[in-house]
Design a protein around this motif. Sequence first.
Motif, PDB file in Angstrom:
ATOM      1  N   GLY A 240       0.750  -1.203  -0.042  1.00 28.76           N
ATOM      2  CA  GLY A 240       0.207  -0.087  -0.076  1.00 28.76           C
ATOM      3  C   GLY A 240       0.827   1.073   0.001  1.00 28.76           C
ATOM      4  N   ILE A 241       0.262   2.461  -0.647  1.00 26.33           N
ATOM      5  CA  ILE A 241       1.065   3.423  -0.814  1.00 26.33           C
ATOM      6  C   ILE A 241       0.128   4.743  -0.114  1.00 26.33           C
ATOM      7  CG2 ILE A 241       2.635   2.821  -2.588  1.00 26.33           C
ATOM      8  CD1 ILE A 241       0.930   4.828  -4.441  1.00 26.33           C
ATOM      9  N   ALA A 242       0.770   5.524   0.569  1.00 23.91           N
ATOM     10  CA  ALA A 242       0.109   6.769   1.075  1.00 23.91           C
ATOM     11  C   ALA A 242       1.169   7.955   1.092  1.00 23.91           C
ATOM     12  CB  ALA A 242      -0.305   6.593   2.604  1.00 23.91           C
ATOM     13  N   PRO A 243       0.529   9.100   1.054  1.00 26.06           N
ATOM     14  CA  PRO A 243       1.457  10.462   0.694  1.00 26.06           C
ATOM     15  C   PRO A 243       2.301  10.378   1.943  1.00 26.06           C
ATOM     16  CG  PRO A 243      -0.564  11.055   0.965  1.00 26.06           C
ATOM     17  CD  PRO A 243      -0.810   9.507   0.920  1.00 26.06           C
ATOM     18  N   THR A 244       3.695  10.789   2.119  1.00 25.52           N
ATOM     19  CA  THR A 244       4.675  11.188   3.037  1.00 25.52           C
ATOM     20  C   THR A 244       4.452  12.587   3.118  1.00 25.52           C
ATOM     21  OG1 THR A 244       6.460  11.634   1.541  1.00 25.52           O
ATOM     22  CG2 THR A 244       5.980   9.137   2.352  1.00 25.52           C
ATOM     23  N   PHE A 245       4.979  12.851   4.464  1.00 31.24           N
ATOM     24  CA  PHE A 245       5.009  14.253   4.757  1.00 31.24           C
ATOM     25  C   PHE A 245       5.795  14.928   3.680  1.00 31.24           C
ATOM     26  CE2 PHE A 245       7.644  17.842   6.551  1.00 31.24           C
ATOM     27  CZ  PHE A 245       6.570  18.612   6.877  1.00 31.24           C
ATOM     28  N   GLU A 246       6.839  14.559   3.160  1.00 34.04           N
ATOM     29  CA  GLU A 246       7.678  14.880   2.183  1.00 34.04           C
ATOM     30  C   GLU A 246       6.973  15.470   0.750  1.00 34.04           C
ATOM     31  OE1 GLU A 246      10.136  13.659   5.420  1.00 34.04           O
ATOM     32  OE2 GLU A 246       8.733  12.712   4.095  1.00 34.04           O
ATOM     33  N   GLN A 247       6.161  14.457   0.549  1.00 30.96           N
ATOM     34  CA  GLN A 247       5.575  14.406  -0.885  1.00 30.96           C
ATOM     35  C   GLN A 247       4.452  15.606  -0.864  1.00 30.96           C
ATOM     36  OE1 GLN A 247       4.632  10.407  -0.853  1.00 30.96           O
ATOM     37  NE2 GLN A 247       5.649   9.874  -2.435  1.00 30.96           N
ATOM     38  N   LEU A 248       3.631  15.583   0.524  1.00 34.20           N
ATOM     39  CA  LEU A 248       2.778  16.838   0.576  1.00 34.20           C
ATOM     40  C   LEU A 248       3.283  18.066   0.682  1.00 34.20           C
ATOM     41  CD1 LEU A 248       0.183  14.654   2.961  1.00 34.20           C
ATOM     42  CD2 LEU A 248       0.073  15.307   0.702  1.00 34.20           C
ATOM     43  N   GLU A 249       4.721  18.293   1.063  1.00 33.28           N
ATOM     44  CA  GLU A 249       5.248  19.538   1.417  1.00 33.28           C
ATOM     45  C   GLU A 249       5.684  19.834   0.047  1.00 33.28           C
ATOM     46  OE1 GLU A 249       8.481  21.230   4.649  1.00 33.28           O
ATOM     47  OE2 GLU A 249       8.918  19.179   3.593  1.00 33.28           O
ATOM     48  N   LEU A 250       6.102  18.804  -0.788  1.00 37.80           N
ATOM     49  CA  LEU A 250       6.619  19.308  -2.178  1.00 37.80           C
ATOM     50  C   LEU A 250       5.582  19.659  -2.952  1.00 37.80           C
ATOM     51  CD1 LEU A 250       8.914  19.286  -4.132  1.00 37.80           C
ATOM     52  CD2 LEU A 250       8.466  17.069  -4.676  1.00 37.80           C
ATOM     53  N   PHE A 251       4.097  19.044  -3.028  1.00 37.97           N
ATOM     54  CA  PHE A 251       2.873  19.373  -3.761  1.00 37.97           C
ATOM     55  C   PHE A 251       2.657  20.775  -3.261  1.00 37.97           C
ATOM     56  CE2 PHE A 251       0.838  15.139  -4.805  1.00 37.97           C
ATOM     57  CZ  PHE A 251       1.730  14.918  -5.699  1.00 37.97           C
ATOM     58  N   GLY A 252       2.771  21.066  -2.049  1.00 38.97           N
ATOM     59  CA  GLY A 252       2.375  22.479  -1.213  1.00 38.97           C
ATOM     60  C   GLY A 252       3.130  23.355  -1.729  1.00 38.97           C
ATOM     61  N   HIS A 253       4.386  23.219  -2.241  1.00 34.67           N
ATOM     62  CA  HIS A 253       5.319  24.013  -2.497  1.00 34.67           C
ATOM     63  C   HIS A 253       5.120  24.618  -3.977  1.00 34.67           C
ATOM     64  CE1 HIS A 253       9.149  26.142  -3.187  1.00 34.67           C
ATOM     65  NE2 HIS A 253       9.293  25.583  -4.426  1.00 34.67           N
ATOM     66  N   TYR A 254       4.723  23.739  -4.850  1.00 33.36           N
ATOM     67  CA  TYR A 254       4.310  24.057  -6.273  1.00 33.36           C
ATOM     68  C   TYR A 254       2.773  24.485  -6.128  1.00 33.36           C
ATOM     69  CZ  TYR A 254       8.392  22.180  -7.762  1.00 33.36           C
ATOM     70  OH  TYR A 254       9.861  21.819  -7.781  1.00 33.36           O
ATOM     71  N   LEU A 255       1.942  24.346  -5.092  1.00 32.50           N
ATOM     72  CA  LEU A 255       0.436  24.694  -5.336  1.00 32.50           C
ATOM     73  C   LEU A 255       0.351  25.371  -3.932  1.00 32.50           C
ATOM     74  CD1 LEU A 255      -0.894  21.174  -6.485  1.00 32.50           C
ATOM     75  CD2 LEU A 255      -0.683  23.304  -7.821  1.00 32.50           C
ATOM     76  N   PRO A 256       0.827  26.544  -3.603  1.00 32.54           N
ATOM     77  CA  PRO A 256       0.615  27.400  -2.293  1.00 32.54           C
ATOM     78  C   PRO A 256      -0.500  27.334  -1.790  1.00 32.54           C
ATOM     79  CG  PRO A 256       1.571  28.601  -3.990  1.00 32.54           C
ATOM     80  CD  PRO A 256       1.417  27.419  -4.606  1.00 32.54           C
ATOM     81  N   LYS A 257      -1.536  27.623  -2.911  1.00 29.29           N
ATOM     82  CA  LYS A 257      -3.038  27.959  -2.524  1.00 29.29           C
ATOM     83  C   LYS A 257      -3.745  26.920  -2.158  1.00 29.29           C
ATOM     84  CE  LYS A 257      -2.985  32.319  -4.721  1.00 29.29           C
ATOM     85  NZ  LYS A 257      -2.769  33.344  -3.874  1.00 29.29           N
ATOM     86  N   ALA A 258      -3.316  25.725  -2.395  1.00 27.34           N
ATOM     87  CA  ALA A 258      -4.239  24.448  -2.297  1.00 27.34           C
ATOM     88  C   ALA A 258      -4.184  24.308  -0.646  1.00 27.34           C
ATOM     89  CB  ALA A 258      -3.607  23.318  -3.010  1.00 27.34           C
ATOM     90  N   THR A 259      -5.219  23.672  -0.140  1.00 31.57           N
ATOM     91  CA  THR A 259      -5.495  23.031   1.207  1.00 31.57           C
ATOM     92  C   THR A 259      -4.833  21.863   1.378  1.00 31.57           C
ATOM     93  OG1 THR A 259      -7.710  21.849   0.779  1.00 31.57           O
ATOM     94  CG2 THR A 259      -7.711  24.265   1.437  1.00 31.57           C
ATOM     95  N   LEU A 260      -4.496  21.412   2.751  1.00 27.94           N
ATOM     96  CA  LEU A 260      -4.112  19.998   2.651  1.00 27.94           C
ATOM     97  C   LEU A 260      -4.721  18.965   2.388  1.00 27.94           C
ATOM     98  CD1 LEU A 260      -1.510  18.428   3.918  1.00 27.94           C
ATOM     99  CD2 LEU A 260      -2.636  18.765   6.007  1.00 27.94           C
TER     100      LEU A 260
END
Length: 95
Positions: free
Chosen positions: A26-46
């Motif tokens: 099984g895969i799930a998003p890691t903290f680092e992946q969500l942080e990277l997504f957030g860097h490129y999509l700063p207006k997106a909610t968690l």
Amino acid sequence: TSLFERDYSTLQRLLRARIEPVKFAGIAPTFEQLELFGHYLPKATLKELIELFEELASLDGNYFMCNVEDQKVRVHRLAFFQMTTCLGFRQWLTS
């Protein structure tokens, strides 16, 4: 060795047992992946970042998406808190 003497025989038995090959993972998003997504999509909610991970994850017969609904529920309930520090976010996400 084991912490408790009573567990030693169980440990020995398990170490001698045949290891079954892993068939699925099984895969799930890691903290680092969500942080990277957030860097490129700063207006997106968690919650949106988690949903984006679900949409973009490449799965085949060997992998499945872990249930991240609990994470999304927590994100929704805590949306009014300002998670400004990386440490605060990491502690919350992994609790």
